[in-house]
Design an enzyme around this catalytic site. Structure first.
Site, short mmCIF file in Angstrom:
data_model
loop_
_atom_site.label_atom_id
_atom_site.label_comp_id
_atom_site.label_asym_id
_atom_site.label_seq_id
_atom_site.Cartn_x
_atom_site.Cartn_y
_atom_site.Cartn_z
N ARG A 57 5.77 12.47 10.11
CA ARG A 57 4.25 12.07 10.84
C ARG A 57 4.13 11.49 11.82
O ARG A 57 4.84 10.16 11.88
CB ARG A 57 4.01 11.90 8.93
CG ARG A 57 2.19 11.16 8.86
CD ARG A 57 1.83 11.20 7.61
NE ARG A 57 2.80 10.28 6.87
CZ ARG A 57 2.52 9.84 5.63
NH1 ARG A 57 1.24 10.97 4.77
NH2 ARG A 57 3.30 9.58 4.78
N ARG A 109 0.64 5.29 -10.66
CA ARG A 109 1.59 4.88 -10.13
C ARG A 109 3.07 4.32 -11.41
O ARG A 109 3.96 4.80 -11.16
CB ARG A 109 1.81 4.08 -8.61
CG ARG A 109 1.39 4.56 -7.69
CD ARG A 109 2.34 5.57 -7.46
NE ARG A 109 2.96 5.74 -5.85
CZ ARG A 109 2.06 5.80 -4.71
NH1 ARG A 109 0.42 5.95 -4.69
NH2 ARG A 109 2.31 5.57 -3.82
N LYS A 159 -0.64 14.50 -1.61
CA LYS A 159 -1.46 14.42 -2.65
C LYS A 159 -2.71 13.88 -1.30
O LYS A 159 -3.66 14.37 -1.73
CB LYS A 159 -0.83 13.47 -2.65
CG LYS A 159 0.17 13.13 -3.75
CD LYS A 159 0.53 11.88 -5.20
CE LYS A 159 0.87 10.71 -3.71
NZ LYS A 159 2.33 11.05 -2.91
N ARG A 164 10.47 4.30 -1.54
CA ARG A 164 9.40 5.16 -1.72
C ARG A 164 9.85 5.80 -2.84
O ARG A 164 9.44 6.16 -4.13
CB ARG A 164 8.42 5.37 -0.77
CG ARG A 164 7.32 4.41 0.51
CD ARG A 164 7.13 5.20 1.05
NE ARG A 164 5.73 5.69 1.64
CZ ARG A 164 6.17 6.66 2.58
NH1 ARG A 164 6.67 6.91 3.35
NH2 ARG A 164 5.19 7.73 2.18
N ARG A 173 2.99 5.48 10.42
CA ARG A 173 2.85 4.53 10.22
C ARG A 173 4.47 3.78 9.44
O ARG A 173 5.37 4.22 9.13
CB ARG A 173 2.87 5.78 8.44
CG ARG A 173 1.36 5.26 7.41
CD ARG A 173 1.09 5.44 6.45
NE ARG A 173 1.28 6.32 5.01
CZ ARG A 173 1.66 6.61 4.56
NH1 ARG A 173 0.94 7.19 4.40
NH2 ARG A 173 1.85 5.85 2.93
P1 AP5 Z 1 0.50 13.27 2.49
O1 AP5 Z 1 -0.47 14.53 2.50
O2 AP5 Z 1 -0.33 12.59 3.42
O3 AP5 Z 1 1.46 13.50 1.26
P2 AP5 Z 1 1.31 12.54 0.28
O4 AP5 Z 1 1.55 12.95 -1.17
O5 AP5 Z 1 -0.51 11.93 0.67
O6 AP5 Z 1 2.35 11.10 0.69
P3 AP5 Z 1 1.97 9.81 1.25
O7 AP5 Z 1 2.86 9.96 2.47
O8 AP5 Z 1 0.68 9.03 1.62
O9 AP5 Z 1 2.51 9.42 -0.34
P4 AP5 Z 1 2.70 7.99 -0.73
O10 AP5 Z 1 2.77 8.22 -2.13
O11 AP5 Z 1 3.73 7.29 -0.26
O12 AP5 Z 1 2.30 7.41 0.45
P5 AP5 Z 1 -0.14 6.65 -0.70
O13 AP5 Z 1 -0.27 6.26 0.43
O14 AP5 Z 1 -0.38 6.87 -1.72
O15 AP5 Z 1 1.63 14.43 3.77
C1 AP5 Z 1 2.74 14.02 4.34
C2 AP5 Z 1 3.16 14.66 5.00
O16 AP5 Z 1 3.05 16.40 5.66
C3 AP5 Z 1 1.64 14.91 6.71
O17 AP5 Z 1 2.00 14.66 7.80
C4 AP5 Z 1 0.67 16.10 6.25
O18 AP5 Z 1 -0.37 16.74 7.31
C5 AP5 Z 1 2.41 16.64 5.79
N1 AP5 Z 1 2.29 18.45 4.74
C6 AP5 Z 1 1.18 18.36 3.87
N2 AP5 Z 1 1.44 19.14 2.91
C7 AP5 Z 1 1.51 19.94 3.45
C8 AP5 Z 1 2.37 21.13 3.54
N3 AP5 Z 1 1.00 22.17 2.19
N4 AP5 Z 1 3.00 21.77 4.37
C9 AP5 Z 1 3.74 21.20 5.69
N5 AP5 Z 1 3.23 19.95 5.93
C10 AP5 Z 1 2.02 19.25 4.57
O19 AP5 Z 1 1.04 4.93 -0.47
C11 AP5 Z 1 1.31 3.87 0.14
C12 AP5 Z 1 1.93 2.26 -0.09
O20 AP5 Z 1 0.42 2.12 -1.05
C13 AP5 Z 1 2.17 3.14 -1.92
O21 AP5 Z 1 4.43 2.30 -0.79
C14 AP5 Z 1 2.51 1.28 -2.35
O22 AP5 Z 1 2.95 0.02 -1.37
C15 AP5 Z 1 1.52 1.38 -1.63
N6 AP5 Z 1 -0.01 1.72 -3.19
C16 AP5 Z 1 -0.41 2.95 -3.37
N7 AP5 Z 1 -1.20 3.19 -4.05
C17 AP5 Z 1 -0.43 2.40 -4.88
C18 AP5 Z 1 -0.43 1.89 -6.81
N8 AP5 Z 1 -1.63 2.90 -7.77
N9 AP5 Z 1 0.00 1.03 -7.28
C19 AP5 Z 1 0.87 0.71 -6.33
N10 AP5 Z 1 0.92 0.40 -5.34
C20 AP5 Z 1 0.77 1.44 -4.64
MG MG Z 2 -1.03 9.59 0.52
#
Ligand code: AP5
Ligand code: MG
Length: 232
Positions: A144, A105, A30, A188, A177
């Site tokens: 990562r 979410r 994402k 997660r 992370r």
């Molecule tokens: P990346 O692009 O980082 O993927 P992502 O889907 O953003 O993964 P996240 O780990 O950030 O997801 P998340 O939803 O758990 O975290 P968030 O920060 O939203 O890619 C991942 C890896 O793969 C990277 O190394 C990248 O380089 C690689 N990659 C990407 N695409 C690729 C491809 N096509 N091929 C190969 N490699 C690839 O949330 C974190 C925390 O914040 C949550 O757990 C919660 O506590 C809080 N939070 C955030 N938003 C909310 C909300 N709306 N409500 C409540 N809590 C929230």
């Molecule tokens: Mg992310």
């Protein structure tokens, strides 16, 4: 939050593109796709996860109060993220359009966003679901790493640094992370299945969902999203 007074952004310009939402499990890409699509359309890239991690890094009261929740892989309270999104989408750089990574979410957050857009007379959002198989997700998350100085992203399996665990640019140690540790990843994924999968049904039933295969390279996935957006 339902009755809270709304922030009113300026009147939307004619060439605004409809709000885009990226939905998918942790590691689906994402953040990666949000940056690529945001740049392609020159629209604001909004990541609730990044905003919350900034608050943690800066040691704000908000960050300190959410640290253990985030590190354990649980969702933070709806009121916190909804307020962040309400304010961020009212800023000037969001007026041509925006792409949101990580929100909504759960169904409560989706309903909040629907009401917010409607109260601002903005078009309904288009949700893009990025699907990735479980093995690939685990590799992306477990591998990562990030440079704490220049924030360059690496993956020890898929995109390793030249020297083990050291940043190619800064030469210092890479960090993981906290919520990429195995127990937090399991949590997660559970949160995604329990709370976020109903959001997919919410947008599918409203005719506001498109699905993208996220298993290819990042460039392949960006191209697939751009093809969808051309037709909508
Ligand atoms: P990346 O692009 O980082 O993927 P992502 O889907 O953003 O993964 P996240 O780990 O950030 O997801 P998340 O939803 O758990 O975290 P968030 O920060 O939203 O890619 C991942 C890896 O793969 C990277 O190394 C990248 O380089 C690689 N990659 C990407 N695409 C690729 C491809 N096509 N091929 C190969 N490699 C690839 O949330 C974190 C925390 O914040 C949550 O757990 C919660 O506590 C809080 N939070 C955030 N938003 C909310 C909300 N709306 N409500 C409540 N809590 C929230
Ligand atoms: Mg992310």
């Amino acid at each position: 939050m339902a009755g809270a007074s709304r922030l009113e952004p300026p009147n939307p310009p004619e060439n605004r593109i409809r709000p885009l939402l990226l939905i998918g499990p942790p590691g689906a890409g994402k953040g990666t796709q949000s940056r690529a699509i945001g740049k392609a359309f020159n629209i604001a890239e909004i990541s609730t996860g990044e905003m919350l991690r900034d608050a943690l890094r800066h040691g704000t009261d908000l960050g300190n109060s959410l640290q253990s929740t985030m590190e354990s892989g649980r969702l933070v309270p709806d009121a916190v993220v909804s307020s962040l999104v309400e304010h961020r989408t009212a800023e000037p750089d969001s007026q041509l359009g925006f792409i949101v990574d990580g929100f909504p979410r759960n169904v409560n957050q989706a309903e909040f966003l629907d009401r917010l857009l409607s109260s601002r007379r903005q078009p309904p959002a288009l949700a893009l679901l990025i699907s990735v198989n479980r093995d690939q997700l685990m590799k992306r998350l477990a591998g990562r790493r990030e440079c704490p100085v220049c924030r360059t992203a690496y993956n020890i399996y898929l995109n390793p640094p030249q020297r083990d665990d050291l940043c190619d640019h800064e030469g210092n140690g890479l960090i993981q992370r906290p919520d990429d540790r195995p127990d937090a990843v399991v949590r997660r994924l559970e949160e995604y299945e329990r709370q976020t999968m109903p959001v997919i049904a919410h947008y599918r039933n409203a005719g506001q969902l498109e699905e993208v295969d996220g298993n290819g390279t990042a460039a392949d996935v960006t191209a697939a999203i751009l093809r969808i957006l051309k037709d909508r």
